[in-house]
Each structure stands twice: as C-alpha cells, then as structure tokens.
Motif scaffolding. Structure first.
Motif, PDB file in Angstrom:
ATOM      1  N   GLY A 131      19.152  43.752  10.089  1.00 32.10           N
ATOM      2  CA  GLY A 131      17.818  43.793  10.692  1.00 32.10           C
ATOM      3  C   GLY A 131      16.785  42.935   9.991  1.00 32.10           C
ATOM      4  N   PHE A 132      16.960  42.721   8.688  1.00 38.12           N
ATOM      5  CA  PHE A 132      16.009  41.890   7.940  1.00 38.12           C
ATOM      6  C   PHE A 132      16.758  41.147   6.843  1.00 38.12           C
ATOM      7  CE2 PHE A 132      12.899  41.239   4.465  1.00 38.12           C
ATOM      8  CZ  PHE A 132      12.037  40.372   5.147  1.00 38.12           C
ATOM      9  N   LEU A 133      16.887  39.840   7.010  1.00 32.20           N
ATOM     10  CA  LEU A 133      17.671  39.032   6.078  1.00 32.20           C
ATOM     11  C   LEU A 133      16.828  38.376   5.001  1.00 32.20           C
ATOM     12  CD1 LEU A 133      20.124  37.208   8.534  1.00 32.20           C
ATOM     13  CD2 LEU A 133      20.247  39.513   7.587  1.00 32.20           C
ATOM     14  N   GLY A 134      15.513  38.561   5.045  1.00 29.58           N
ATOM     15  CA  GLY A 134      14.616  37.925   4.101  1.00 29.58           C
ATOM     16  C   GLY A 134      13.602  37.067   4.819  1.00 29.58           C
ATOM     17  N   ASN A 135      12.731  36.421   4.037  1.00 29.03           N
ATOM     18  CA  ASN A 135      11.673  35.606   4.655  1.00 29.03           C
ATOM     19  C   ASN A 135      11.392  34.319   3.877  1.00 29.03           C
ATOM     20  OD1 ASN A 135      10.392  36.674   2.430  1.00 29.03           O
ATOM     21  ND2 ASN A 135       8.952  37.923   3.589  1.00 29.03           N
ATOM     22  N   GLN A 136      12.387  33.860   3.105  1.00 32.21           N
ATOM     23  CA  GLN A 136      12.215  32.636   2.322  1.00 32.21           C
ATOM     24  C   GLN A 136      13.305  31.626   2.655  1.00 32.21           C
ATOM     25  OE1 GLN A 136       9.459  32.349   0.488  1.00 32.21           O
ATOM     26  NE2 GLN A 136       8.945  34.457   1.043  1.00 32.21           N
ATOM     27  N   ASN A 137      12.950  30.359   2.599  1.00 31.06           N
ATOM     28  CA  ASN A 137      13.949  29.319   2.787  1.00 31.06           C
ATOM     29  C   ASN A 137      14.964  29.371   1.645  1.00 31.06           C
ATOM     30  OD1 ASN A 137      14.818  26.317   2.030  1.00 31.06           O
ATOM     31  ND2 ASN A 137      14.549  26.455   4.239  1.00 31.06           N
ATOM     32  N   ILE A 138      16.235  29.488   1.991  1.00 33.28           N
ATOM     33  CA  ILE A 138      17.275  29.700   0.993  1.00 33.28           C
ATOM     34  C   ILE A 138      17.381  28.520   0.031  1.00 33.28           C
ATOM     35  CG2 ILE A 138      19.790  29.870   0.691  1.00 33.28           C
ATOM     36  CD1 ILE A 138      19.779  31.552   3.318  1.00 33.28           C
ATOM     37  N   VAL A 139      17.406  27.303   0.563  1.00 29.81           N
ATOM     38  CA  VAL A 139      17.603  26.135  -0.290  1.00 29.81           C
ATOM     39  C   VAL A 139      16.398  25.937  -1.200  1.00 29.81           C
ATOM     40  CG1 VAL A 139      18.148  23.676  -0.341  1.00 29.81           C
ATOM     41  CG2 VAL A 139      19.108  25.116   1.461  1.00 29.81           C
ATOM     42  N   SER A 140      15.193  26.118  -0.675  1.00 30.72           N
ATOM     43  CA  SER A 140      14.000  25.980  -1.516  1.00 30.72           C
ATOM     44  C   SER A 140      13.945  27.049  -2.597  1.00 30.72           C
ATOM     45  CB  SER A 140      12.732  26.047  -0.657  1.00 30.72           C
ATOM     46  OG  SER A 140      12.536  24.846   0.050  1.00 30.72           O
ATOM     47  N   ALA A 141      14.331  28.276  -2.255  1.00 34.87           N
ATOM     48  CA  ALA A 141      14.327  29.348  -3.250  1.00 34.87           C
ATOM     49  C   ALA A 141      15.293  29.042  -4.385  1.00 34.87           C
ATOM     50  CB  ALA A 141      14.683  30.678  -2.593  1.00 34.87           C
ATOM     51  N   ALA A 142      16.511  28.610  -4.032  1.00 31.22           N
ATOM     52  CA  ALA A 142      17.501  28.297  -5.065  1.00 31.22           C
ATOM     53  C   ALA A 142      17.055  27.108  -5.911  1.00 31.22           C
ATOM     54  CB  ALA A 142      18.852  28.018  -4.416  1.00 31.22           C
ATOM     55  N   ILE A 176      16.928  31.048   6.507  1.00 32.81           N
ATOM     56  CA  ILE A 176      16.045  31.991   5.824  1.00 32.81           C
ATOM     57  C   ILE A 176      16.872  33.098   5.183  1.00 32.81           C
ATOM     58  CG2 ILE A 176      14.169  33.654   6.138  1.00 32.81           C
ATOM     59  CD1 ILE A 176      13.340  30.711   6.426  1.00 32.81           C
ATOM     60  N   GLY A 177      16.507  33.431   3.947  1.00 32.54           N
ATOM     61  CA  GLY A 177      17.177  34.518   3.241  1.00 32.54           C
ATOM     62  C   GLY A 177      16.205  35.213   2.316  1.00 32.54           C
ATOM     63  N   ALA A 178      16.739  35.847   1.290  1.00 27.20           N
ATOM     64  CA  ALA A 178      15.906  36.622   0.373  1.00 27.20           C
ATOM     65  C   ALA A 178      15.281  35.715  -0.683  1.00 27.20           C
ATOM     66  CB  ALA A 178      16.726  37.730  -0.276  1.00 27.20           C
ATOM     67  N   ALA A 179      14.438  36.313  -1.506  1.00 27.77           N
ATOM     68  CA  ALA A 179      13.581  35.547  -2.414  1.00 27.77           C
ATOM     69  C   ALA A 179      14.342  34.751  -3.459  1.00 27.77           C
ATOM     70  CB  ALA A 179      12.592  36.485  -3.103  1.00 27.77           C
ATOM     71  N   HIS A 180      15.546  35.188  -3.808  1.00 29.93           N
ATOM     72  CA  HIS A 180      16.331  34.481  -4.816  1.00 29.93           C
ATOM     73  C   HIS A 180      17.419  33.614  -4.186  1.00 29.93           C
ATOM     74  CE1 HIS A 180      14.322  37.468  -7.294  1.00 29.93           C
ATOM     75  NE2 HIS A 180      14.605  36.728  -8.342  1.00 29.93           N
ATOM     76  N   GLY A 181      17.291  33.334  -2.899  1.00 27.70           N
ATOM     77  CA  GLY A 181      18.263  32.496  -2.221  1.00 27.70           C
ATOM     78  C   GLY A 181      19.485  33.228  -1.724  1.00 27.70           C
ATOM     79  N   GLU A 182      19.422  34.556  -1.641  1.00 27.64           N
ATOM     80  CA  GLU A 182      20.558  35.313  -1.133  1.00 27.64           C
ATOM     81  C   GLU A 182      20.754  35.021   0.357  1.00 27.64           C
ATOM     82  OE1 GLU A 182      18.596  38.088  -4.284  1.00 27.64           O
ATOM     83  OE2 GLU A 182      17.953  36.680  -2.713  1.00 27.64           O
ATOM     84  N   VAL A 183      22.017  35.002   0.744  1.00 26.41           N
ATOM     85  CA  VAL A 183      22.407  34.547   2.079  1.00 26.41           C
ATOM     86  C   VAL A 183      23.001  35.692   2.889  1.00 26.41           C
ATOM     87  CG1 VAL A 183      23.890  32.946   3.361  1.00 26.41           C
ATOM     88  CG2 VAL A 183      22.967  32.261   1.128  1.00 26.41           C
ATOM     89  N   GLY A 184      22.505  35.891   4.098  1.00 26.35           N
ATOM     90  CA  GLY A 184      23.228  36.649   5.094  1.00 26.35           C
ATOM     91  C   GLY A 184      23.050  38.144   5.111  1.00 26.35           C
TER      92      GLY A 184
END
Length: 267
Positions: A131-142, A176-184
């Motif tokens: 239902g909620f995978l995060g709100n940050q760009n994964i590549v930018s976060a990593a 889009i994923g979580a704040a630390h670049g978590e995926v899925g």
C-alpha cells in the motif's frame, strides 16, 4: 520460467566503496563534484548508458539525510511495538491476503520451504501489503547516502547495485521507494535485490515494485539465504528465527514477524 538472479558483479560494489569513502561530504555543496567523479568510475567499471543517465539525473536528497539522521533505536516493549505497528490489523488482513493468493503461497512454500505467515508479516509490516512503498527517488536516495560521510562505504555498494538494476531494466530511474533507497513491496536494499531477487512471475525481470510474485519469492529466497530450514520452526528459540534476525536488527521487530506469522498461519 522463474529464475533466481545471480549475485553478479559484487566485487564492483566492494571496490567502489573503498575508492569513494574518502570523497564523501556532509552537505549538498560537494555532491555534484562527487557525482561527476563517480560517473567516471562507474563508466570505467562497465555500467552502461541507462545507468549513467540515471546517475546524471540524481539530486542530493535532503529528506533522505533527515531520515538517516533522525533514526532512533527501538526502545518499545514488544507489546508496545506490536500495538503501534497495528499487529492485529496486519494479522487480520494477512489471513485474507493468504486466502486470496493461496496458489502463490503454496508455490513459494513448495519451492523454498517458507510458509505464508512470516512472508505476510514482513509484507504487512514493511509496506502494508504494497500500500505504501515510500516517497523518495530510489537512485537519488542511494546516491545521496553514498556521498554522505556517515555510511559512505555501505551505501556506495547500494548505489552501484541500484545502477546495475537500472542497466538491466529491472529498476526505473524514476522509481520511488523508501528514504534509504529500499526497493519494492518488502523493501529490499538494492544490493539484496542483486543477491536474492527472483523473477517469480516469469516475465524475465525482477520487479519488486509492481510484481507481488517477484517480491514474495525474493523475500522467501532472502530467508533461505540466511539459513531458513524447510520444516523447522521460526519462533524465538527455534532454528528459523535466525533467518528472521537477518531481516531486521531490532529484536522487537524480529519477534513481531515471528508472532504475527504464527497467527496468520493459524498455528
């Protein structure tokens, strides 16, 4: 046909981490310089144009830094933690989702020996069943955390892995994923997607964002990779609890997964 994706090019991440730990910074000021230097390194190590373009498009992510600095240790009791995380609701919905996806969970248990309960507990805890995978760009976060000095070495491995996923078409640069670049749907770090990701739906890609089959097969494969034994128990003190410990370092989180999993499985 389903396939487990091999843990390819892990040496690239390790060498990158060592090379770029010294080029870190603690503010946005040096990010573009770091990115330019890192681009050259990534190119020299064989990352292709899709990956390089994704790296070019990254931005210093202040929300990620704020989240990283704001992490708190778990100080709740198990009961407090489970109440705060909505354990009763996760168990209730988990039973429904298990019934609705009975064939998928039967397939996973047959292949990996991991029953539905702990997978559903993880899925529910991590993203409310997608239902909620995060709100940050994964590549930018990593990339931001690879540049940041606090854990540069660890997150250099994550940005390399994320760029590998982009290169092979398994991750969109805009994902889009979580704040630390978590995926899925069960929140894998990019390096763990490389190590444990599975094409569960047989479409030729490992898509932990849009495919629940991929996400759940990969989660079961992660647990197997951390010592899960077919047929053994997974409560605290039982053999498979060690695999759950590999999922999250917090004791209350580990116990919550085990308890909710047992309740979902009805035993």
């Amino acid at each position: 046909m389903m396939k487990v994706v091999a843990a390819a090019v892990l040496a690239l991440g390790l060498s990158s981490a060592a090379a770029y730990a010294q080029a870190c910074g603690n503010t946005a000021d040096g990010f573009e310089t770091w990115k330019s230097q890192f681009r050259q390194h990534a190119q020299s190590r064989g990352l292709g144009q899709r990956a390089l373009a994704a790296l070019d498009g990254t931005r210093y992510n202040t929300a990620t830094i704020k989240a990283d600095r704001g992490q708190k240790s778990f100080k709740l009791t198990l009961d407090q933690f489970m109440e705060r995380r909505g354990a009763a609701q996760i168990v209730r919905k988990g039973r429904q989702v298990k019934q609705q996806n009975a064939q998928l969970f039967a397939q996973i248990e047959k292949r990996y020996g991991v029953p539905a309960g702990p997978l559903l507990a993880i899925w529910g805890m991590e993203t409310n069943f997608g239902g909620f995978l995060g709100n940050q760009n994964i590549v930018s976060a990593a990339a931001t955390l690879a540049y940041d000095c606090r854990r540069s070495e660890f997150f250099t491995r994550q940005i390399i892995a994320a760029l590998q996923l982009v290169d092979r078409g398994d991750l969109s640069p805009s994902a889009i994923g979580a704040a630390h670049g978590e995926v899925g749907q069960t929140q894998f770090l990019p390096e763990n997607v490389i190590k444990y990701g599975v094409d569960g739906d047989g479409d030729g890609h490992v898509d932990l964002i849009n495919s629940r089959a991929d996400a759940l097969h990969s989660t079961a494969n992660f647990l197997v990779g951390h010592g899960w034994r077919r047929g053994a128990g997974y409560q605290k003190g039982e053999p498979n609890f060690a695999a759950i410990e590999g999922w999250n370092a917090a004791g209350v989180y580990q116990q919550a997964i085990a308890i909710m999993g047992r309740q979902i499985d009805g035993n």
